[in-house]
Design an enzyme around this catalytic site. Structure first.
Site, PDB file in Angstrom:
ATOM      1  N   ASP A  13       0.873  -1.165   0.000  1.00 17.18           N
ATOM      2  CA  ASP A  13       0.000   0.000   0.000  1.00 17.18           C
ATOM      3  C   ASP A  13       0.912   1.217   0.000  1.00 17.18           C
ATOM      4  OD1 ASP A  13      -1.695   2.197   0.820  1.00 17.18           O
ATOM      5  OD2 ASP A  13      -3.092   0.772   1.709  1.00 17.18           O
ATOM      6  N   LEU A  15       0.530   3.907   1.288  1.00 21.34           N
ATOM      7  CA  LEU A  15       0.500   4.566   2.587  1.00 21.34           C
ATOM      8  C   LEU A  15       1.628   4.062   3.487  1.00 21.34           C
ATOM      9  CD1 LEU A  15      -1.570   6.706   3.435  1.00 21.34           C
ATOM     10  CD2 LEU A  15      -2.734   4.965   4.769  1.00 21.34           C
ATOM     11  N   SER A  16       2.213   2.930   3.131  1.00 22.84           N
ATOM     12  CA  SER A  16       3.236   2.284   3.945  1.00 22.84           C
ATOM     13  C   SER A  16       4.631   2.595   3.416  1.00 22.84           C
ATOM     14  CB  SER A  16       3.019   0.758   3.932  1.00 22.84           C
ATOM     15  OG  SER A  16       4.179   0.072   4.341  1.00 22.84           O
ATOM     16  N   PRO A  17       5.466   3.330   4.179  1.00 24.07           N
ATOM     17  CA  PRO A  17       6.828   3.611   3.722  1.00 24.07           C
ATOM     18  C   PRO A  17       7.701   2.357   3.677  1.00 24.07           C
ATOM     19  CG  PRO A  17       6.560   4.327   5.991  1.00 24.07           C
ATOM     20  CD  PRO A  17       5.196   3.919   5.506  1.00 24.07           C
ATOM     21  N   SER A  19       6.628  -0.498   2.772  1.00 29.75           N
ATOM     22  CA  SER A  19       6.283  -1.117   1.492  1.00 29.75           C
ATOM     23  C   SER A  19       7.126  -0.515   0.371  1.00 29.75           C
ATOM     24  CB  SER A  19       4.793  -0.902   1.180  1.00 29.75           C
ATOM     25  OG  SER A  19       3.965  -1.687   1.999  1.00 29.75           O
TER      26      SER A  19
END
Length: 236
Positions: A13, A15-17, A19
């Site tokens: 996602d 939104l996930s750093p 990731s």
């Protein structure tokens, strides 16, 4: 003919750093490791609800560690991560639903552009502190990634269709079935075994699994990650 590429799925996602870190490293190593990288846009909110987990930033001690951890990882992996000024509003309130639906539509219609569009959305929210929730912002990211405005507009109009909604839901459910409780999740399909690895700090273990996946011995002698390939030349 060389060995058949091994399949890896990356559930992520924007939104996930973390990731983003896993995404960049796997994109750099996919040819070195001879892997077929399957990018799987996923909704982190759905995974947290299903697993009963919560964002690390909600816990004070984890929140403090998060900043220093990401600063060091950003330097090490050469990924330009900078915290949004209004972190709680951007990350915890606004979320990423529309962005992840858009990436789902990109994968369905223009999979060859999924890597670049994903990267541009990460650049907006985690490097330039720009919006990823409003239509003009998503269109700007898509255009910068090489998509025509006509293509991007058409996909944006599809984000509320049942087909796109259901696909994102199915991908999120698939990650949950693998045991996900957060993102990123890398799933390695090696011979008759499937391995689920959580986070961006299990890549050395992934290298080990890939190194021993063919016949129980080192795959071409590679059981370590070696020098980091050059970073993607992302413009700030």
């Amino acid at each position: 003919m060389g060995p058949v590429p091994r399949t890896l799925e990356l559930f992520y996602d924007v939104l996930s750093p973390y990731s983003w870190l896993a995404f960049e490293v796997l994109c750099r190593y996919k040819n070195i490791w001879n892997i077929s990288l399957q990018l799987q846009p996923t909704l982190i909110g759905g995974i947290l609800r299903e697993s009963g987990n919560q964002p690390p930033a909600m816990l004070p001690h984890k929140a403090v560690y998060l900043r220093s951890d990401l600063r060091l990882l950003s330097q090490h992996h050469q990924v330009p991560i900078h915290f949004p000024k209004d972190f709680f509003s951007v990350i915890l309130k606004k979320g990423s639903l529309t962005a992840m639906r858009f990436l789902t539509a990109v994968k369905m219609e223009h999979p060859e552009l999924l890597e670049k569009v994903s990267r541009e959305l990460w650049m907006r929210v985690w490097s330039r502190d720009e919006d990823i929730t409003e239509p003009p912002s998503i269109l700007a990211a898509a255009e910068k990634a090489g998509m025509s405005m006509e293509q991007a507009q058409e996909l944006l109009e599809r984000v509320s269709t049942p087909q796109v909604k259901n696909q994102l839901k199915e991908t999120t459910e698939a990650a949950c079935k693998y045991g996900a409780f957060g993102l990123p999740v890398t799933v390695a399909h090696l011979q008759d075994e499937t391995h689920m690895l959580f986070g961006s700090d299990r890549l050395e273990l992934l290298a080990h699994l890939l190194g021993t996946s063919d016949n129980g011995t080192s795959y071409r002698g590679e059981k370590w990650m070696g020098p980091v390939p050059p970073a993607v030349n992302a413009k700030l």
